[in-house]
Design an enzyme around this catalytic site. Structure first.
Site, PDB file in Angstrom:
ATOM      1  N   TRP A 113       0.817  -1.217   0.000  1.00  0.00           N
ATOM      2  CA  TRP A 113       0.000   0.000   0.000  1.00  0.00           C
ATOM      3  C   TRP A 113       0.848   1.264   0.000  1.00  0.00           C
ATOM      4  CZ3 TRP A 113      -4.290  -0.817  -2.047  1.00  0.00           C
ATOM      5  CH2 TRP A 113      -5.008  -1.988  -1.811  1.00  0.00           C
ATOM      6  N   ASP A 202      -1.023   6.450   7.135  1.00  0.00           N
ATOM      7  CA  ASP A 202      -2.140   5.593   6.734  1.00  0.00           C
ATOM      8  C   ASP A 202      -2.314   4.561   7.847  1.00  0.00           C
ATOM      9  OD1 ASP A 202      -3.836   3.662   5.749  1.00  0.00           O
ATOM     10  OD2 ASP A 202      -2.744   3.312   3.893  1.00  0.00           O
ATOM     11  N   LYS A 227     -12.093  -1.988   8.326  1.00  0.00           N
ATOM     12  CA  LYS A 227     -11.219  -2.939   9.016  1.00  0.00           C
ATOM     13  C   LYS A 227     -11.679  -3.160  10.455  1.00  0.00           C
ATOM     14  CE  LYS A 227      -8.542  -2.690   5.359  1.00  0.00           C
ATOM     15  NZ  LYS A 227      -8.455  -3.775   4.372  1.00  0.00           N
TER      16      LYS A 227
END
Length: 401
Positions: A113, A202, A227
């Protein structure tokens, strides 16, 4: 009827009690007689709920008043772009005479990511991407993301427009340690000595699962909700107020124009309702956050998540000793949220997955990205310790066989 256990990396498990509450809210939100998916986002009932949800996040993460909490859409991938555009606009206003080549954007690449985020920064232009460290260079094979680099490997720019890292890499199972003495912790002490650091984190896969180190020093923290706190479709931002800049003024000085719905100042000025927000995901996230606060907040979940992960990593070690299992991440760099490993032997992985599914343990197959594969078990907040213990019991039985 017993529900299966969702060990998926996202959209992930939600507390069953919250799902029952949300089902009632679909028919009648807060005694309005109107369902949450139908009610106006500008109604006094919803705006009050939105304010309460913000307060639940502020309280549990101890967010100072120097930072705004914003709600938006587009997931983490949209923030790959929004972070660059907003912080380059800020840097342009602070340093109007610098060229694009002089506007460094520092990226710490520890997994799939953060790699994608750096690629998007290069694509957008407006500055120069400096890779402060690439974990692949320090991996066993020179190309995998299998650990957090040691502090002596980082090279930060003296005055960057942004410094970007991904706290937990969902695909690769790599995570920065919260222990400041660990070699796998983020090197906050190496950052430029500036009281207003352009630090961007992040925190999608670990948001609300544990405290955020040095939160007040961050310019931007963002997290996709799918999540630990809600369904897909909601992104939560924590933005320091000096980063809520006039993007149109920056554009007149040569910055890349920022779409209004991606401008942090637009979101802040409109209290996150410039356009229709993700009403249903916000509602479910609010219910999850209320339950979290009642249980003890992020400190409670940090303790539970550490226990769950420790048990799982211990049985992986047992499997390694037997030659049946292989850990994919170096010890000390493993994620508490996404535990990745290989099951060795011809057909063994498929047998392991089918055996788990027969016991109601779903979504443990590793990510399709590149050659990651293998097994990935996600231990988000809604996955209970009892469900984790059931998986470990199955793994021990599999190893014995």
């Amino acid at each position: 009827m017993s529900r299966p256990t969702n060990f998926g990396a996202g959209p992930s498990a939600l507390p069953e009690s919250v799902l029952h509450q949300a089902a009632r809210g679909l028919l009648d939100f807060n005694n309005t007689g109107i369902g949450i998916a139908e009610i106006s986002h500008r109604s006094k009932e919803f705006t009050a709920f939105l304010a309460d949800t913000e307060n639940l996040i502020r309280t549990q993460l101890d967010i100072p008043q120097t930072h705004s909490v914003l709600f938006t859409q587009g997931g983490g991938s949209a923030q790959f772009s929004a972070v660059v555009l907003n912080l380059l606009a800020r840097h342009r206003l602070l340093h109007p005479d610098r060229t694009n080549a002089e506007r460094a954007m520092d990226y710490v690449i520890t997994g799939s990511w953060s790699k994608k985020a750096a690629e998007e920064a290069r694509r957008l232009g407006g500055g120069t991407v400096n890779v402060a460290v690439d974990a692949r260079a320090y991996s066993k094979d020179g190309r995998s993301f299998d650990g957090i680099p040691t502090h002596d490997t980082y090279t930060f720019s003296p005055d960057p427009a942004l410094i970007y890292y991904c706290e937990n890499e969902t695909v690769d199972g790599v995570e920065f340690s919260n222990d400041a003495t660990s070699a796998a912790s983020f090197p906050f002490h190496l950052l430029p000595k500036d009281t207003l650091l352009p630090l961007v984190g992040d925190h999608s896969s670990s948001f609300m699962s544990r405290p955020i180190p040095h939160l007040a020093e961050h310019a931007v923290i963002y997290a996709g909700a799918q999540k630990n706190i809600g369904p897909a479709g909601l992104t939560i931002l924590i933005v320091r107020k000096d980063c809520l800049v006039d993007v149109d003024a920056a554009a007149k000085l040569g910055a890349v124009p920022v779409p209004l719905t991606m401008a942090y100042k637009t979101l802040a000025d409109s209290a996150s309702v410039y356009n229709t927000p993700a009403v249903l995901p916000i509602y479910i996230a609010g219910l999850v956050l209320k339950r979290s606060q009642e249980l003890g907040g992020v400190k409670y979940y940090e303790e539970v998540n550490k226990r769950k992960a420790a048990k799982l990593y211990a049985v992986i070690k047992e499997g390694e000793a037997k030659g049946v299992v292989r850990a994919k991440v170096k010890e000390g760099s493993g994620s508490l949220m996404n535990v990745v490993f290989d099951v060795l032997g011809d057909g063994a992985e498929a047998k392991f997955i089918s055996g788990a599914e027969a016991l109601g343990m779903k979504a443990i197959k590793g990510h399709r990205y590149g050659s990651v594969g293998g097994i990935r078990v996600s231990l988000y907040n809604a996955v209970t310790e009892e469900q984790t213990d059931a998986l470990i019991a199955y793994m021990k039985e599999f190893l014995a066989q």
